[in-house]
Design an enzyme around this catalytic site. Structure first.
Site, PDB file in Angstrom:
ATOM      1  CE1 TYR A 102     -24.018   6.177  17.241  1.00 33.70           C
ATOM      2  CE2 TYR A 102     -24.796   7.677  15.856  1.00 33.70           C
ATOM      3  CZ  TYR A 102     -25.195   7.482  17.339  1.00 33.70           C
ATOM      4  OH  TYR A 102     -25.982   7.527  17.908  1.00 33.70           O
ATOM      5  N   GLY A 161     -23.336   2.867  31.129  1.00 36.04           N
ATOM      6  CA  GLY A 161     -24.063   3.344  30.892  1.00 36.04           C
ATOM      7  C   GLY A 161     -24.293   4.916  32.203  1.00 36.04           C
ATOM      8  CG  LEU A 162     -21.581   5.395  34.206  1.00 36.52           C
ATOM      9  CD1 LEU A 162     -19.472   5.719  35.026  1.00 36.52           C
ATOM     10  CD2 LEU A 162     -22.242   5.624  35.154  1.00 36.52           C
ATOM     11  N   GLY A 163     -23.177   6.981  29.535  1.00 32.72           N
ATOM     12  CA  GLY A 163     -23.182   7.863  28.855  1.00 32.72           C
ATOM     13  C   GLY A 163     -24.856   8.620  28.851  1.00 32.72           C
ATOM     14  CD  GLN A 164     -28.182  12.464  25.831  1.00 32.08           C
ATOM     15  OE1 GLN A 164     -28.095  12.015  24.572  1.00 32.08           O
ATOM     16  NE2 GLN A 164     -29.126  13.845  25.290  1.00 32.08           N
ATOM     17  CG  ASP A 171     -13.819  -4.770  28.497  1.00 28.94           C
ATOM     18  OD1 ASP A 171     -14.255  -3.538  27.210  1.00 28.94           O
ATOM     19  OD2 ASP A 171     -12.237  -4.651  27.954  1.00 28.94           O
ATOM     20  CB  ILE A 172     -19.392  -4.077  25.012  1.00 29.56           C
ATOM     21  CG1 ILE A 172     -18.331  -3.325  24.931  1.00 29.56           C
ATOM     22  CG2 ILE A 172     -20.267  -3.828  26.723  1.00 29.56           C
ATOM     23  CD1 ILE A 172     -19.023  -2.270  24.098  1.00 29.56           C
TER      24      ILE A 172
HETATM   25  C1  AKB Z   1     -25.816  12.135  17.549  1.00 27.44           C
HETATM   26  O1  AKB Z   1     -25.143  13.311  16.596  1.00 27.44           O
HETATM   27  O2  AKB Z   1     -24.704  11.464  16.716  1.00 27.44           O
HETATM   28  C2  AKB Z   1     -26.465  11.711  18.031  1.00 27.44           C
HETATM   29  C3  AKB Z   1     -27.708  10.673  17.339  1.00 27.44           C
HETATM   30  C4  AKB Z   1     -28.377  11.824  16.414  1.00 27.44           C
HETATM   31  O3  AKB Z   1     -28.052   9.513  17.356  1.00 27.44           O
HETATM   32  N1  AKB Z   1     -26.870  12.212  19.146  1.00 27.44           N
END
Ligand code: AKB
Length: 330
Positions: free
Chosen positions: A159, A27-30, A70-71
């Protein structure tokens, strides 16, 4: 309950209709704090529980509950769901593209193991679960202009790999167990909060550094086109999608976007507000990531199925970001 024309869903408890109780992880991310504000306006402060493993600012403690979650701790999550009577889970915890590459084992733990926990939790307790995906879920083999909702996905970042995994597992749990899994693929989200390790974050950083120092060194080449969205549009999409009746959803994962621009196009707009802004370019590894991502995102299915419409274009985005950063950070 109403928010800018959207009729908001409530949970039918048998006797009475009550608003959903929502847990936000990471919750404290963007996105978390602003998302909590929007949901609290609609469902009541006490019904939206913001959580993270980091220490909150004063602002994050305003207007509603904040708890440690903590996830990676499944039992701890079970306790929260039971103690707070959670109905919906919004799972924001994730390492973004650039930081993920710097610590792959951590990205695997947070983005993959953490997601396994929350999806299993949602199944056990019959929660509606929202997990954001991203343009980063596509790769060099995907069509880039435009990138349709269903196409080849072979991302080259941890990611992206973790997000494709989340999309597929969520769809699988939906078909196999009836889980109400919902996922939007977001483009670069532009908000005045300082950037958090993404590839698209040059488009946030330039406002902070440009307004403060009148100079910015850009890590992407001037002609690198990427899809983007202003945070208010991003959260409206999330809110509208969360409240779309299941029967209207032809899929569980949708592309959404608002615009596409290059660094050069963004800076040209910003020169109107900072005429003496000095831009230099020094591309780094993030250039390779950006070059493997969509340039133009096709979100026509979201527009058709649940009426997605963006409000903010490049001009308006720059105007609002200059205002937001000036008011909150300078
Ligand atoms: C990133 O740049 O990693 C993110 C996204 C586009 O998911 N902002």
């Amino acid at each position: 309950i109403k928010e800018s024309g959207n009729v908001v869903e409530s949970v039918n408890t048998g006797n009475a209709i009550k608003p959903p109780r929502i847990l936000i992880t990471g919750g404290l991310g963007q996105l978390g704090t602003e998302c909590a504000k929007l949901l609290r306006r609609n469902y009541g402060n006490e019904n939206v529980i913001l959580s993270d493993i980091i220490k909150p600012s004063e602002e994050s403690l305003e207007n509603g509950p904040f708890i440690f979650a903590d996830i990676l701790d499944f039992k701890g999550l079970q306790k929260i769901v039971v103690d707070y009577g959670i109905d919906w889970l919004i799972h924001f915890s994730a390492l973004l593209s650039a930081v993920g590459e710097q610590n792959v084992p951590l990205a695997v733990r947070v983005n993959i193991e953490g997601m396994h926990n929350v999806i299993e939790l949602a199944k056990q307790y019959k929660l509606r679960i929202f997990i954001p995906s991203t343009i980063g879920a596509f790769g060099p083999d995907s069509p880039r202009n435009p990138t349709p909702n269903v196409t080849v996905q072979r991302p080259r970042t941890i990611y992206g790999v973790s997000k494709v995994h989340a999309e597929l597992l969520g769809e699988y749990y939906h078909h196999r167990f009836g889980l109400d899994f919902r996922c939007l693929r977001f483009p670069g989200v532009i908000s005045s909060d300082p950037p958090g390790g993404g590839t698209t974050d040059y488009a946030v950083a330039v406002f902070h550094e440009g307004l403060l120092n009148k100079r910015y060194e850009c890590y992407l080449e001037p002609h690198t086109r990427l899809p983007m969205i202003y945070i208010d549009d991003c959260l409206s999409a999330l809110f509208q999608f969360l409240n779309t009746p299941e029967k209207l959803l032809r899929r569980r994962v949708y592309n959404v976007t608002a615009m596409s621009f290059t660094p050069e196009e963004l800076f040209n707009e910003l020169f109107k507000y900072i005429p003496d802004l000095k831009i230099t370019y020094k591309p780094d590894k993030r250039q390779h990531i950006a070059e493997s991502w969509p340039q133009v995102f096709d979100d026509s299915e979201a527009r058709r199925d649940w009426g997605w419409q963006h409000k903010y274009d490049l001009q308006r985005l720059v105007e609002l970001m200059v205002q937001d950063v000036n008011t909150n950070f300078l």
